[in-house]
Design an enzyme around this catalytic site. Structure first.
Site, PDB file in Angstrom:
ATOM      1  N   ASN A 127       0.855  -1.185   0.000  1.00  0.00           N
ATOM      2  CA  ASN A 127       0.000   0.000   0.000  1.00  0.00           C
ATOM      3  C   ASN A 127       0.892   1.235   0.000  1.00  0.00           C
ATOM      4  O   ASN A 127       1.412   1.641   1.030  1.00  0.00           O
ATOM      5  CB  ASN A 127      -0.916  -0.006   1.227  1.00  0.00           C
ATOM      6  CG  ASN A 127      -1.973   1.081   1.176  1.00  0.00           C
ATOM      7  OD1 ASN A 127      -1.876   2.011   0.388  1.00  0.00           O
ATOM      8  ND2 ASN A 127      -2.984   0.956   2.007  1.00  0.00           N
ATOM      9  N   ASN A 132      -5.963   6.383  -1.469  1.00  0.00           N
ATOM     10  CA  ASN A 132      -6.836   5.786  -2.488  1.00  0.00           C
ATOM     11  C   ASN A 132      -7.373   4.418  -2.068  1.00  0.00           C
ATOM     12  O   ASN A 132      -7.868   3.660  -2.909  1.00  0.00           O
ATOM     13  CB  ASN A 132      -6.122   5.698  -3.842  1.00  0.00           C
ATOM     14  CG  ASN A 132      -4.892   4.789  -3.812  1.00  0.00           C
ATOM     15  OD1 ASN A 132      -4.749   3.937  -2.933  1.00  0.00           O
ATOM     16  ND2 ASN A 132      -3.994   4.979  -4.770  1.00  0.00           N
ATOM     17  N   ASP A 133      -7.303   4.092  -0.774  1.00  0.00           N
ATOM     18  CA  ASP A 133      -7.806   2.783  -0.330  1.00  0.00           C
ATOM     19  C   ASP A 133      -9.286   2.613  -0.650  1.00  0.00           C
ATOM     20  O   ASP A 133      -9.748   1.496  -0.916  1.00  0.00           O
ATOM     21  CB  ASP A 133      -7.582   2.613   1.174  1.00  0.00           C
ATOM     22  CG  ASP A 133      -6.111   2.394   1.505  1.00  0.00           C
ATOM     23  OD1 ASP A 133      -5.284   2.365   0.573  1.00  0.00           O
ATOM     24  OD2 ASP A 133      -5.792   2.252   2.700  1.00  0.00           O
ATOM     25  N   GLY A 152      -5.952  -2.807   0.161  1.00  0.00           N
ATOM     26  CA  GLY A 152      -5.374  -1.481  -0.005  1.00  0.00           C
ATOM     27  C   GLY A 152      -4.086  -1.405  -0.788  1.00  0.00           C
ATOM     28  O   GLY A 152      -3.548  -0.314  -0.996  1.00  0.00           O
ATOM     29  N   ASP A 154      -1.654  -1.104  -3.948  1.00  0.00           N
ATOM     30  CA  ASP A 154      -1.902  -0.256  -5.113  1.00  0.00           C
ATOM     31  C   ASP A 154      -0.648  -0.159  -5.993  1.00  0.00           C
ATOM     32  O   ASP A 154       0.399  -0.748  -5.692  1.00  0.00           O
ATOM     33  CB  ASP A 154      -2.369   1.133  -4.680  1.00  0.00           C
ATOM     34  CG  ASP A 154      -1.448   1.797  -3.650  1.00  0.00           C
ATOM     35  OD1 ASP A 154      -0.237   1.477  -3.643  1.00  0.00           O
ATOM     36  OD2 ASP A 154      -1.934   2.611  -2.851  1.00  0.00           O
ATOM     37  N   ASP A 319      -6.245 -14.240 -19.906  1.00  0.00           N
ATOM     38  CA  ASP A 319      -6.966 -15.095 -18.971  1.00  0.00           C
ATOM     39  C   ASP A 319      -7.932 -16.014 -19.722  1.00  0.00           C
ATOM     40  O   ASP A 319      -8.495 -15.639 -20.747  1.00  0.00           O
ATOM     41  CB  ASP A 319      -7.734 -14.192 -17.999  1.00  0.00           C
ATOM     42  CG  ASP A 319      -8.436 -14.947 -16.902  1.00  0.00           C
ATOM     43  OD1 ASP A 319      -7.745 -15.621 -16.120  1.00  0.00           O
ATOM     44  OD2 ASP A 319      -9.678 -14.869 -16.829  1.00  0.00           O
ATOM     45  N   GLU A 348      -3.656 -18.474 -20.985  1.00  0.00           N
ATOM     46  CA  GLU A 348      -3.909 -19.431 -19.912  1.00  0.00           C
ATOM     47  C   GLU A 348      -4.864 -20.501 -20.416  1.00  0.00           C
ATOM     48  O   GLU A 348      -5.986 -20.197 -20.829  1.00  0.00           O
ATOM     49  CB  GLU A 348      -4.529 -18.738 -18.703  1.00  0.00           C
ATOM     50  CG  GLU A 348      -4.838 -19.707 -17.564  1.00  0.00           C
ATOM     51  CD  GLU A 348      -5.944 -19.221 -16.634  1.00  0.00           C
ATOM     52  OE1 GLU A 348      -5.898 -19.581 -15.448  1.00  0.00           O
ATOM     53  OE2 GLU A 348      -6.850 -18.512 -17.104  1.00  0.00           O
TER      54      GLU A 348
END
Length: 610
Positions: A127, A132-133, A152, A154, A319, A348
C-alpha cells in the site's frame, strides 16, 4: 468517466455524451480504421459530421444510447478533429477527438525465455498511497482483516518496491488485472472488470500505470498486462446497458461453462458441449462476452492496442483463453501482432495433457490436423506444473513418480512448435503455494533450481522467495496473503534486508543468487536440452549452446548417490571440471561424482558444443 463537451449552440434538448471510447488514438497505426463509441442518453437520435476527418459510417444499435463511428485515418495527421452532432440541420455539440503522435520504441523486446516473470496481485503486495484505499465511484471498501476483501495495495506500492524486485533478479512483472472492478465484494482480484479503459481508482490512475511501466523500463524490466477477453463483470457499465442483445451470451436460465477446454481438440466433441464451454458463464458475476459480435470484437482489439500504445506494454497474459471463441480470437491476435509483430502473448489454458495444451500454440502440428492455427505465441505449461508439485514429495519411484515425472513431461516437448516460448511455473495466484507443498527449504531449493534451468519462460509468485505459504483448500484469500512490510503497520518488513527473519533471508538469498546468475546464462535462455533417464531418482540434464553448457543434477532420493560420469559423456564431451553456481565451488569430473541426498547441482561447463 465523463468527457469534456464543447457546446456550440443553445440546446433545446438535454444532450450529453457520457463516454467516448477510445478516449483518444494515435496517427500512423498499421490498421488505419478506427471505431469510436459514443454513449449517452438517446444519442442515436443525432446525425454525425466530421469536416476534418473521413467518417466511413455511423452505426446505431438496439440501445438508443450508443453510436459507433468508423473513421478512415489513412490520411489523418496527429492533432484534433471535431465530431459534430446534429439534430436535423442544427449543430448541437462538437466533441474534439485527439490523435496523438506515436512514441517510437526502437529497442523494444517483448518477454521471452531470457526473462524471469514475477507475478503479483496489486491489492496484496504493498500500500503505497493510503488515500486511495477507498473511492466514491466504486463500492467495496477496504477491510484488511477480510481475507477476501480489499486490503489497499496499489500501483504506488509496486512502484516504491521496484528496487526490491530488481535486487531479487526478476526481469518482468505480471500483475493480475488492474482495471476497475466495481463488484460489491471480492473485487480485489479485478477479473470482473467494470471499465476496461480505467485503472481501478483504488489502485491509482491510468497515469500511475503508465509511470509503473516507465519505472520498469528505466530498470530494463518489462510489464505484462493480464488481459481478459472472455468476460466482463456484471457491473460493467456496458453490461448494464447492452448495446445489442448478442453482446453477451444469454440463456433462458443461468448456464455455467462446463470448463472442458479439451473440447476444442476433441475429434468427437458434440456441438452442445462446445456451446456450453464457449457460451456458458465462468461465474454468475462475470458476463460471458460474445466475440463473434463484430462491434464488440473491434472494441476488444482497439482496447488491447490502446493499452499497449498508452503504457508501452511489453506483453499480455490472456486469462481463460480456451473459453473464448477461437475464430474471433485469431482475428484479435492478428490485429495486435500486425501493429506489434514482436509482441509476446501467453494464453492461460488449464489443461493437463501436453497434446491438448500444445494445440493452442501457433503453428501447432496437432492443431494443423484440424486446419486450425491459433496465432497465440505462448501457452502456460500446466503439465509441467503438475509434475513439479508432485515430484519432490515422491522418493525412488523410477517408473512414474519422482524425477521421472519431469523427465516424461519433457519427452512430450516435440508437440510444441516453439518450446522456449512456453511459460513454466510451479505456482500462481490460482494454485496452492509451493511452500505448502514443500515446507522444507531443501525442497524449495530443488524446485526452483529445476524451474529456473528448464526450457521455457519461468514465472515465480510473489512472496515465495521469502517463504510465504498458503493453502488453496482454505480459499483463494489464503494463497493471496499480504506481502509482509507492504503496509506501514506491519510488524516486519521483508522488503528491507535488515528486517527479514532468518527464514526469509535464507529463502531470499538463495532465490536472488539463482535469478541473478540466470540473467547471463544464455544456454538456459536459448539452449537445447539433453537429458538422461532418472536412476535411483537422480535426474541429469544438460542445457547447451555451441560454446557453453550447464549440467543440472537433481538427487531427489533420501540417500547420497555416486554417479559414474562415463554415462554422461555425451553431455560432458571431455570437460574435466565445472563450477557449481549455488555453492560457488569448482567441481572436478573424476570417474565418480558424489551427490548428497535431496540436493541439486547446477554446474557451468565450458566447451565447444555442436
Amino acid at each position: 468517466m465523463k468527457y469534456l463537451i464543447l457546446f456550440l449552440l443553445p440546446l433545446c434538448l438535454s444532450a450529453q455524451v457520457e463516454r467516448m471510447e477510445p478516449p483518444f488514438w494515435w496517427a500512423g497505426m498499421e490498421n488505419d480504421t478506427l471505431q469510436v463509441l459514443l454513449h449517452g442518453k438517446n444519442i442515436s437520435e443525432y446525425t454525425v459530421k466530421t469536416p476534418e476527418a473521413q467518417l466511413i459510417s455511423t452505426h446505431s444499435v438496439e440501445s438508443k444510447n450508443y453510436l459507433f463511428l468508423s473513421f478512415d485515418l489513412s490520411n489523418q495527421d496527429a492533432g484534433e478533429f471535431d465530431i459534430e452532432l446534429f439534430i436535423g440541420n442544427d449543430k448541437k455539440l462538437s466533441i474534439p477527438y485527439l490523435l496523438k503522435e506515436r512514441i517510437p520504441r526502437p529497442d523494444f523486446e517483448s518477454f521471452d525465455s531470457s526473462d524471469v516473470i514475477y507475478l503479483l496481485m496489486p491489492d496484496r503486495f504493498a500500500n503505497g498511497n493510503s488515500k486511495n484505499d477507498s473511492h466514491p465511484e466504486v463500492r467495496e471498501q477496504p477491510v484488511r482483516s477480510n481475507k477476501d476483501g480489499r486490503h489497499g495495495g496499489d500501483l504506488e506500492g509496486v512502484i516504491k518496491n521496484l528496487d526490491y524486485l530488481e535486487s531479487l533478479g526478476v526481469t518482468a512483472l505480471w500483475m493480475t488485472p488492474a482495471c476497475e472492478d466495481n463488484d460489491p465484494k471480492v473485487s480485489y482480484h479485478t477479473y470482473a472488470q467494470s471499465d476496461v479503459y480505467r485503472i481501478d481508482p483504488r489502485f491509482g490512475t491510468n497515469d500511475n500505470y503508465r509511470r509503473l511501466a516507465q519505472s520498469l523500463h528505466q530498470r530494463k524490466m518489462k510489464l505484462i498486462m493480464d488481459y481478459v477477453t472472455n468476460h466482463w463483470g456484471v457491473e460493467h457499465w456496458m453490461i448494464k446497458d447492452l448495446p445489442t442483445k448478442d453482446w453477451i451470451h444469454q440463456f433462458k436460465k443461468y448456464t455455467n461453462t462446463n470448463h472442458r477446454k479439451e473440447i476444442h481438440s476433441d475429434p468427437y466433441a458434440s456441438q452442445t458441449d462446445k456451446k456450453e464451454l464457449l457460451e456458458g458463464w465462468f461465474v454468475p458475476t462475470m458476463a460471458d462476452l460474445n466475440q463473434q459480435q463484430p462491434l464488440l470484437l473491434k472494441y476488444l482489439i482497439q482496447n488491447a492496442i490502446w493499452w499497449i500504445e498508452y503504457a508501452s506494454l511489453d506483453g499480455f497474459r490472456v486469462d481463460t483463453f480456451p473459453y473464448n471463441d477461437p475464430e474471433p480470437m485469431v482475428a484479435w491476435l492478428k490485429a495486435i501482432r500486425q501493429e506489434y509483430p514482436e509482441f509476446n502473448i501467453v494464453g492461460e489454458g488449464w489443461m493437463h495433457n501436453s497434446i491438448h495444451l500444445s494445440y493452442w500454440q501457433e503453428n501447432s502440428p496437432i492443431a494443423a490436423i484440424q486446419n486450425f492455427n491459433s496465432h497465440l505465441p505462448s501457452v502456460m505449461d500446466f503439465t509441467l506444473n503438475d509434475a513439479l508439485i508432485k515430484a519432490f514429495n515422491e522418493r525412488n519411484d523410477h517408473w512414474e513418480g519422482g524425477m521421472t515425472r519431469i523427465y516424461k513431461n519433457l519427452q512430450n516437448d516435440f508437440l510444441y512448435p516453439n518450446i522456449n516460448q512456453v511459460l513454466i511455473f510451479a505456482e500462481n495466484h490460482d494454485t496452492n503455494r509451493i511452500n505448502d507443498y514443500y515446507p522444507e527449504f531443501k525442497d524449495y531449493k530443488r524446485v526452483m533450481s529445476v524451474l529456473l534451468t528448464l526450457r521455457g519462460i519461468p514465472q515465480i509468485y510473489y512472496g515465495s522467495e521469502i517463504g510465504m505459504t498458503g493453502k488453496k483448500e482454505i480459499g483463494d484469500g489464503d494463497i493471496r496473503r499480504d506481502f509482509p512490510g507492504g503496509w506501514p503497520q506491519d510488524s516486519l518488513n521483508a522488503f528491507d534486508p535488515l528486517q527479514r527473519s532468518p527464514k526469509q533471508k535464507q529463502y531470499f538469498d538463495f532465490t536472488q543468487k539463482l535469478l541473478q546468475w540466470r540473467k547471463s546464462a544464455t544456454s538456459i535462455h536459448k539452449g537445447k536440452t539433453l537429458h538422461f533417464v532418472p536412476q535411483e531418482d537422480v535426474y541429469v540434464y544438460f542445457r547447451y549452446l555451441k560454446d557453453e553448457a550447464v549440467m543440472v543434477i537433481v538427487n531427489n532420493g533420501t540417500q547420497d548417490e555416486s554417479l559414474k560420469l562415463s554415462r554422461f559423456e555425451e553431455g560432458l564431451k571431455g570437460v574435466e571440471s565445472g563450477f557449481e553456481i549455488i555453492s560457488d565451488r569448482k567441481i572436478d569430473f573424476d570417474k565418480i561424482l558424489e551427490i548428497p541426498a535431496e540436493t541439486c547441482f547446477i554446474i557451468e561447463l565450458s566447451k565447444q558444443y555442436e
